[in-house]
Design an enzyme around this catalytic site. Sequence first.
Site, PDB file in Angstrom:
ATOM      1  CG  ASP A 396      -3.669  26.496  19.514  1.00 13.41           C
ATOM      2  OD1 ASP A 396      -4.211  27.607  19.396  1.00 13.41           O
ATOM      3  OD2 ASP A 396      -3.855  25.562  18.724  1.00 13.41           O
ATOM      4  CD  GLU A 399      -8.612  30.940  22.174  1.00 14.92           C
ATOM      5  OE1 GLU A 399      -7.640  31.381  21.534  1.00 14.92           O
ATOM      6  OE2 GLU A 399      -8.815  29.728  22.353  1.00 14.92           O
ATOM      7  CG  ASP A 471      -7.042  28.213  13.726  1.00 15.92           C
ATOM      8  OD1 ASP A 471      -5.805  28.135  13.842  1.00 15.92           O
ATOM      9  OD2 ASP A 471      -7.836  27.606  14.465  1.00 15.92           O
TER      10      ASP A 471
END
Length: 806
Positions: A396, A399, A471
């Site tokens: 997670d 990015e 999300d």
Amino acid sequence: MSVSKNSRHLNKSLGACIRFTQSETGINLETDDCQVAVTVYTPEIIRVRILTKNDSARDHSYAVIRQPQHSKFTVAETKTHITVKTDAVKLQIAKAPIRFSFYTLTGELINADDASFGSSVMGTEVTTYKALQKDERFIGLGEKTGNLDRRGSAHTNWNTDKFGYAVDADPLYMSIPFYIGLHNNLTYGIFFDNTFKTKFNFGASNNRFSFFSAEDGEMNYYFIYGKQVKEVIEHYTRLTGRMEMPPLWSLGLQQCRYSYYPDTEVLNVARTFREKKIPADVIYLDIHYMDNYKVFTFDPEKFSNPKQMTDELRENGFKTIVILDPGIKVEKGYKIYDEGVSKNYFVKYPDGENYSGEVWPGWSHFPDFTNPEVRSWWAEKIKFYEENGIDGFWNDMNEPAAWGQSLPDLMEFDFDGQTTTHKQAHNVFGMQMARSTQQGAKQTRKDLRPFTLNRAGYSGIQRFTASWTGDNIASDEHMLCGIRLVNSLGLSGVAFAGYDVGGFANEASPGLFAKWIVLGAFSPLFRCHSMINSKSAEPWAFGEEAEEISRNYIGLRYRLLPYIYSTFFESTQNGMPVARSLAIQHAFDAKVYEPRYQNQYYFGHAFLIPPIESNKEFAKVYLPEGNWYDLHTGARIKAGEQIIELRVERYPIFVKGSSIISMQSLVQSTVEQPADTLDLHVYHGEEENSLLYYEDDGLTNEHETGNFYKRLISYSAKENELHLAKKEGSFYSKFKKVKLYLHGFGKVGSVKINNAATKLHTEDYQFIQPVSSFDPFYKASSEDMIERKVPFTIFENTDHDITITW
């Protein structure tokens, strides 16, 4: 394409060809200031790479794993053009200026540069302009919101942490610069392999051209021709890779929450699944399992004995997955931090100082996953989790994300030996983290298949991990948006993808959650997830009716595992997604692009799923040309637009005529062995069809050395015949018998197996058990009741050819 100092801000297009040479794999052209390499990768794939003469950039790709095949091609030259012709496509190159046009071998124009602009440069930005064809549509481009048909829209690729994103937000977490174009019964793909921030404009704010651009780097794209959309996907995934066969347990229900803690709560959730007879295979540990959010640690109080906990979970048929975040807390004495600093493994500023960004642990450094040494180091650390009984990994925040959402572009990355800035490395950071995590999982458990789940990515991400859409929010709009995102990822090579069922943020109503569970059961990745300080997303958290509906459809998912597993195997072989946009099979049917139908998809080859909002009592669905059946009643449904009554306990699911569906008995997890009879459902239709049925042990890598069970099951509509070809592989099927159900064939007089007559029975078959007095089966018509009387026969599942006729 160099630009003078006085005109750096102006557009400069590719100039005239002054000479060209032929090589073993293509041709090389020169202009006054550029070199253009045209490479024939396969008969269907042609690469165009444009460099300035002063550019010495290495030919490196994180996405492409295939080398040119040395395919046969011919080169012809006239005064005005150079033509490169393969066995599949013809490229015509105008000389002055250089412009590219792709044709079929019979002369139909597939794709062409804009005559005036072609490939151009403005400052450091490189762009290729393509002439818009009449009624041209565009699909794919990975994790992008918006309509299925992207004509008239523009999109940016820049991996972005987007909590609670709007259903029209762009960009999101993943960048896949590959799209498919459709016009005049022609299909093609373009993959723009540039990891800088890229833009794709499909005729937005203009009616002249589409274009793709990058703020820096090379103009480097692959033209991919296919006679059908599925061929384009197959060629693209041959170029960028396909997923490996996942472990069977990863196809079951996965239960997650931000966060389950302490360990007693984790165990309680697992026990409740078993007590309530709701099948499940996985429980996740979110960031609260860590000691102060430090990766490669367990909280000494909340998880004082993680191995004991994971052992107990395993005894109850559960696998355990932990979250991994790339931010390493700046804390002397923290082993991972100290090693990273001493070995020089963190991303740096140009002056050599380690970059610090604030995330969950506080100020943190970030491993440079574009450095092979760092990937190996991270992979070695995965052993810590294996020693504590962890089965899978959830990457997670990669990015990469940091509070403030604006990482400095001057940060430097290794980029596999060619130092570059954050601007070029950003979009591949998450992909390389997934690569490293997968490598670690393989190293620590050499005999077992890894499972990783990843948020950020770039083209080729499917080789390393499953993906989810980040999300999302508990709303009907997000439920439908998630369907479009997964379908678009499937069009772009990412076959194993899903969304947070029930919505991560906010709280779903019981009706919304129940409907989302149904759709999740027909999603490649089936994971429930919810946010801290909100209602948990367990199936029993929304009342008795939602619980019972959830139990039914989760149970149906588990009964369908033989069909789902075979569909995943197909994806490993040809890149076809598991959730398939109708545009794959019905590319030139205008109805499938209408907003009210664009969310519909096939789950494998057999099921058509129409996603519908939770608050609707009636809805319109579109069934393309062919024969159709209601899954629940067995009733025949006409093709075309249909108005249907909606009852979530009997969600509308349609089966395509000629389909072959393999099923098993209900189990509570994939650890539990099903009964020894395989249910095989065949639906009457007018088309020939086949299912490549596949089994293996579901856990190890032995299938790679032949320990699998594979056989082609073919249906002949003309002959009313089913043929099970001789099995391949050394694995013995878990099913000793086959129970064959014949749907839609009316009264079947007799059945022969290998020309020997056998007994025929009938059964009132139900895929979903009644929920309560509001279940529509209590009001079923007499015609429906007749349709549900399904003829069947049972025979031994031998390894030899079996032919059944009726």
